[in-house]
Design a protein around this motif. Structure first.
Motif, short mmCIF file in Angstrom:
data_model
loop_
_atom_site.label_atom_id
_atom_site.label_comp_id
_atom_site.label_asym_id
_atom_site.label_seq_id
_atom_site.Cartn_x
_atom_site.Cartn_y
_atom_site.Cartn_z
N TYR A 161 35.70 47.04 42.38
CA TYR A 161 36.53 46.85 41.19
C TYR A 161 37.75 45.99 41.50
N ILE A 162 38.28 45.43 40.43
CA ILE A 162 39.53 44.67 40.50
C ILE A 162 40.39 45.11 39.32
N ILE A 163 41.62 45.50 39.61
CA ILE A 163 42.54 45.88 38.54
C ILE A 163 43.33 44.63 38.15
N GLY A 164 43.08 44.15 36.95
CA GLY A 164 43.75 42.94 36.50
C GLY A 164 43.20 42.49 35.16
N ASP A 165 43.78 41.41 34.65
CA ASP A 165 43.40 40.86 33.36
C ASP A 165 42.35 39.77 33.57
N ALA A 166 41.15 39.98 33.03
CA ALA A 166 40.05 39.02 33.23
C ALA A 166 40.31 37.68 32.56
N LYS A 167 41.32 37.61 31.69
CA LYS A 167 41.65 36.32 31.05
C LYS A 167 42.32 35.37 32.04
N GLU A 168 42.76 35.90 33.18
CA GLU A 168 43.40 35.07 34.20
C GLU A 168 42.35 34.56 35.18
N GLU A 169 42.41 33.28 35.48
CA GLU A 169 41.42 32.67 36.38
C GLU A 169 41.43 33.33 37.75
N ASP A 170 42.63 33.65 38.26
CA ASP A 170 42.74 34.23 39.60
C ASP A 170 41.96 35.54 39.71
N VAL A 171 41.96 36.32 38.65
CA VAL A 171 41.25 37.60 38.66
C VAL A 171 39.75 37.36 38.73
N LEU A 172 39.26 36.41 37.95
CA LEU A 172 37.83 36.07 37.98
C LEU A 172 37.42 35.51 39.34
N ILE A 173 38.32 34.74 39.94
CA ILE A 173 38.03 34.17 41.26
C ILE A 173 37.97 35.29 42.31
N LYS A 174 38.85 36.30 42.18
CA LYS A 174 38.81 37.45 43.10
C LYS A 174 37.48 38.19 42.99
N ALA A 175 36.89 38.15 41.80
CA ALA A 175 35.57 38.79 41.59
C ALA A 175 34.44 37.88 42.07
N ASN A 176 34.80 36.78 42.73
CA ASN A 176 33.83 35.82 43.29
C ASN A 176 32.90 35.28 42.20
N ILE A 177 33.51 34.78 41.14
CA ILE A 177 32.74 34.32 39.98
C ILE A 177 31.86 33.11 40.31
N PHE A 178 32.26 32.34 41.32
CA PHE A 178 31.48 31.14 41.67
C PHE A 178 30.09 31.50 42.19
N ASP A 179 29.96 32.67 42.80
CA ASP A 179 28.66 33.11 43.32
C ASP A 179 28.03 34.19 42.45
N ALA A 180 28.62 34.44 41.28
CA ALA A 180 28.11 35.50 40.40
C ALA A 180 26.87 35.04 39.65
N LYS A 181 26.06 36.01 39.26
CA LYS A 181 24.83 35.73 38.53
C LYS A 181 25.07 35.83 37.02
N GLY A 182 25.91 36.78 36.63
CA GLY A 182 26.14 36.98 35.21
C GLY A 182 27.47 37.66 34.93
N LEU A 183 27.85 37.63 33.66
CA LEU A 183 29.11 38.22 33.20
C LEU A 183 28.83 39.05 31.96
N LEU A 184 29.30 40.29 31.94
CA LEU A 184 29.12 41.17 30.80
C LEU A 184 30.48 41.54 30.23
#
Length: 341
Positions: A161-184
């Motif tokens: 998990y990541i505690i943060g606002d998903a509207k911020e790019e940094d938070v999505l990057i912490k979730a390793n969005i570049f290697d992610a398969k999908g977003l719900l």
């Protein structure tokens, strides 16, 4: 998470203050007594450590006052640091912090995963399903209490998990969005889901995005933003309620299906790779029911689905097999589609 950050800040500040006091002590002795750096360093060290050695030189009264202030300052900070460390072990937070550090390490290496935005009721259902099926995922939630509620369940002890606002790019990057398969996207605000979808698609255009929507008017906007599928909870609820009245026996059958066959029995779509040996062959030649013991209920291509496919159907590039059966056998099929004939 914030408590752990606060603790680390306390430790860091305490160590920084001790270092500052040490430097002040060295400079003070050098100025007041005209000592060399090494003599001042040595006297400062024995002063702050309170080992009880006598001063190597006779010192002035001003230096004695300065030395006493150093002792009191050093002891105060050290006692504060010790009390913080003691509380860490006594209150059992040390184990929790180790868990957070392990989770952060997992986040660094995670790939081919799904990002679930929102840890509310909808998100919890998704997490449950992902946990049962061993699907790698990361939850983004800005409300720490919701994360704590999830972590209170034993089956969620290894939750990423990541505690943060998903509207911020940094938070999505912490979730390793570049290697992610999908977003719900499960947030109650359609505007928030829309904004996050746009941001996520900018970072990873290949991302498969599924979003909920409360308003049918927002559905088109979400699709324009690059969302692949949109779920309307009011529509689903309405259709389910009408089915309970119009087709109660059919609905009862599907509800009891999972219970009768167990959690290992499932529907799944298996993608056929472009270099698969199956390409160009007829469905009957694959012998999936015979070799894998699975039932092929549909073949999908470019979102078009052919249910109850005929045995003469030729498999093409981009096809997916929708099958029903045991999870272990479904995994076997995933290897079967890529093996050599």
């Amino acid at each position: 998470m914030e408590e752990y950050k606060k603790f680390f800040r306390q430790i860091t500040v305490s160590i920084a203050i001790i270092m500052i006091i040490f430097v002040i002590g060295i400079i003070g002795f050098m100025i007041l007594e005209k000592w060399s750096f090494f003599d001042a360093f040595y006297v400062t060290a024995i002063t702050l450590s309170t080992v009880g050695y006598e001063m190597p030189y006779k010192i002035s009264n001003v230096t004695k006052v300065f030395d006493a202030l150093l002792i009191f300052s050093g002891i105060s900070v050290v006692l504060y640091l010790i009390s913080s460390l003691t509380a860490l072990f006594v209150e059992g937070d040390f184990k929790k912090i180790l868990g957070v550090l392990k989770m952060m390490k997992r986040l660094e290496n995670i790939s081919d995963h799904y990002i679930v935005v929102g840890g509310g009721k909808t998100g919890e259902y998704i997490i449950d399903d992902f946990m049962k099926n061993g699907v790698p995922h990361v939850v983004i939630e800005d409300d720490e209490k919701k994360i704590e509620k999830l972590l209170s369940r034993d089956e969620y002890k290894d939750l990423n998990y990541i505690i943060g606002d998903a509207k911020e790019e940094d938070v999505l990057i912490k979730a390793n969005i570049f290697d992610a398969k999908g977003l719900l996207l499960t947030l109650p605000s359609d505007i928030d889901n829309l904004y996050i979808a746009l941001t996520a698609k900018t970072l990873n255009p290949a991302l498969y995005v599924v979003s909920r929507a409360n308003d049918a008017e927002e559905l088109r906007k979400l699709l324009y933003a690059g969302v692949d599928n949109v779920i309307l909870p009011p529509e689903i609820t309405g259709k389910r309620m009408s089915s309970m009245v119009l087709r109660p026996n059919v609905l009862s059958f599907f509800e009891s299906f999972q219970m009768d066959f167990g959690e290992n029995f499932n529907f799944e779509e298996v993608k056929i790779p472009d270099n698969s040996w199956m390409i160009g062959k007829k469905l009957r030649e694959l012998e999936i029911p015979k070799k894998i013991d699975l039932v092929v209920i549909a073949v999908r291509n470019n979102r078009k689905t052919q249910f109850n496919p005929k045995s003469e159907l030729v498999i093409k590039k981009g096809d997916s097999l929708v099958v029903i059966g045991d999870k272990e056998k479904i995994e076997k099929l995933k290897h079967y589609v890529i093996m050599q004939e």
